[in-house]
Design an enzyme around this catalytic site. Structure first.
Site, PDB file in Angstrom:
ATOM      1  N   LYS A 196      24.568  50.744  -6.957  1.00 54.17           N
ATOM      2  CA  LYS A 196      25.423  50.349  -8.085  1.00 54.17           C
ATOM      3  C   LYS A 196      25.287  51.409  -9.166  1.00 54.17           C
ATOM      4  O   LYS A 196      24.205  51.666  -9.676  1.00 54.17           O
ATOM      5  CB  LYS A 196      25.002  48.990  -8.619  1.00 54.17           C
ATOM      6  CG  LYS A 196      25.829  48.557  -9.824  1.00 54.17           C
ATOM      7  CD  LYS A 196      25.539  47.140 -10.239  1.00 54.17           C
ATOM      8  CE  LYS A 196      26.360  46.777 -11.477  1.00 54.17           C
ATOM      9  NZ  LYS A 196      26.092  45.405 -11.909  1.00 54.17           N
ATOM     10  N   LYS A 249      29.080  50.036  -5.207  1.00 54.77           N
ATOM     11  CA  LYS A 249      29.897  49.628  -6.337  1.00 54.77           C
ATOM     12  C   LYS A 249      29.852  50.698  -7.417  1.00 54.77           C
ATOM     13  O   LYS A 249      28.771  51.187  -7.720  1.00 54.77           O
ATOM     14  CB  LYS A 249      29.330  48.315  -6.870  1.00 54.77           C
ATOM     15  CG  LYS A 249      29.971  47.796  -8.114  1.00 54.77           C
ATOM     16  CD  LYS A 249      29.253  46.564  -8.550  1.00 54.77           C
ATOM     17  CE  LYS A 249      29.882  46.079  -9.824  1.00 54.77           C
ATOM     18  NZ  LYS A 249      29.228  44.931 -10.358  1.00 54.77           N
TER      19      LYS A 249
HETATM   20  C1  PBG Z   1      26.458  42.388 -13.903  1.00 51.67           C
HETATM   21  C2  PBG Z   1      27.656  42.819 -13.164  1.00 51.67           C
HETATM   22  C3  PBG Z   1      28.640  43.724 -13.593  1.00 51.67           C
HETATM   23  C4  PBG Z   1      29.650  43.694 -12.629  1.00 51.67           C
HETATM   24  C5  PBG Z   1      29.241  42.810 -11.627  1.00 51.67           C
HETATM   25  N1  PBG Z   1      27.997  42.298 -11.965  1.00 51.67           N
HETATM   26  C6  PBG Z   1      28.770  44.522 -14.837  1.00 51.67           C
HETATM   27  C7  PBG Z   1      27.692  45.430 -15.237  1.00 51.67           C
HETATM   28  O1  PBG Z   1      26.794  45.787 -14.476  1.00 51.67           O
HETATM   29  O2  PBG Z   1      27.723  45.793 -16.415  1.00 51.67           O
HETATM   30  C8  PBG Z   1      30.944  44.468 -12.707  1.00 51.67           C
HETATM   31  C9  PBG Z   1      32.089  43.939 -11.917  1.00 51.67           C
HETATM   32  C10 PBG Z   1      33.411  44.521 -12.272  1.00 51.67           C
HETATM   33  O3  PBG Z   1      33.528  45.420 -13.119  1.00 51.67           O
HETATM   34  O4  PBG Z   1      34.398  44.054 -11.676  1.00 51.67           O
HETATM   35  N2  PBG Z   1      25.234  42.826 -13.504  1.00 51.67           N
END
Ligand code: PBG
Length: 324
Positions: A196, A249
């Site tokens: 991520k 992601k």
């Molecule tokens: C939280 C989380 C996020 C997303 C999914 N889980 C945001 C972040 O890490 O700030 C993003 C999902 C999206 O942008 O569609 N941990």
């Protein structure tokens, strides 16, 4: 010309094109992210995500029934936590009567076959908007992992099928697996957000949950987008620690990572086609600059072609309709 090979032969008609298509989308590929709010009969459009809503639980259950009737098998739950419940420990995250726990129960009761996944990270519950506990301006790893284990167990108690830790702390997959085992939750899976990245494309999502970091950024835990080898390291570690599925992601700007991870692991790979990717297609379509339906199918097919076995996407419903 006399040619030995004419690749165009396999593209001459719709019939032969569909016969040789290497990648075919089905509703089984999709995981639908759902934003859940307190209240009754509440439906709020996310400003930066046109036609996507945050809904109260009653309307969410209705939506889940509709998704199931369209052949969609999985949802990924996110809740919007009330401000007064947020603090630096994130303890609302493992409240047995919290909105998330009530949502898991209500959805599993209404549509038992639906495979329910939950986001596991402290950001919606954190007064700092960070995925972990903050001490002296730092997001501390080990205390955060303890919190995530409690959170995961509380989701398991509520009946979740799979938890999806999205926090990027070290060692959390192993700790969550151990916690689930010790508490007898041997059927609960883990989908690890393994690679991520610290991405600007999460912006619209943070609008949806009011979860933007209150100070700094997430670069001490989310990955640097300059890196590829590190994604493989993270994915392999998560598999070793007990992840059933690993995730990459964001999606579209990271298709090289998707393929790299796919080639390295022996578990299914999921890809999150995130909020900013959704917003960009919506915005360009609204301007009349691209065809929305074609852009959706091309995007999702490219993610699957890159190696995404599952795709979490806000376009799931549109895509399911378009391919049926
Ligand atoms: C939280 C989380 C996020 C997303 C999914 N889980 C945001 C972040 O890490 O700030 C993003 C999902 C999206 O942008 O569609 N941990």
């Amino acid at each position: 010309m006399i040619l030995q090979r004419r690749p165009r032969i396999l593209r001459t008609s719709p019939a032969i094109r569909s016969m040789v298509a290497e990648t075919i989308l089905t509703p089984n590929d999709f995981i639908v992210p759902l934003f859940i709010d307190e209240g009754k009969n509440v439906q709020t459009e996310i400003p930066s995500m046109p036609n996507y809503y945050r809904r109260s639980l009653d309307l969410t259950v209705k939506e889940v029934k509709e998704l199931w009737s369209m052949g969609i098998k999985s949802v990924l739950l996110f809740i919007k936590c009330r401000d007064e419940l947020k603090d630096n420990t994130g303890k609302e995250a493992w409240n047995q009567n919290g909105l998330m726990q009530r949502s898991i129960k209500a959805i599993k009761d209404a549509v038992p076959g639906m495979y329910v996944m939950t986001d596991v990270a402290l950001d919606p519950y954190s007064s700092f908007g960070h995925d972990g506990i903050v001490e002296n301006g730092e997001i501390v790893n080990d205390p955060t992992v303890e919190a995530l284990v409690k959170m995961s167990i509380s989701h398991a108690e509520a009946g979740v099928d799979m938890v999806a830790p999205s926090d990027m702390m070290d060692g959390r997959i192993g700790a969550i697996r151990k916690g689930l085992e010790e508490n007898g939750f041997t059927r609960v899976g883990i989908m690890a957000y393994s690679a991520k990245y610290a991405s600007c494309f999460y912006g619209p999502f943070r609008d949806a949950l009011d979860s933007a970091p209150g100070f700094g950024d997430k670069k001490t835990y989310q990955m640097d987008y300059a890196n590829r080898t590190e994604a493989v390291k993270e994915a392999l570690l998560d598999v070793e620690e007990g992840a059933d599925i690993v995730m990459v992601k964001p999606g579209l700007p990271y298709l090289d990572i998707v393929r790299e991870v796919k080639n390295a692991v022996n578990v299914p790979v999921s890809v999150y086609n995130i909020s900013g990717e959704y917003a960009m297609i919506k915005a360009a379509a609204k301007m009349g600059w691209i065809n929305e339906e074609k852009a959706i199918l091309e995007t999702l097919t490219s993610i699957k072609r890159a190696g995404g076995d599952l795709i979490a996407t806000y376009f799931a419903k549109d895509a399911a309709r378009l391919i049926s």
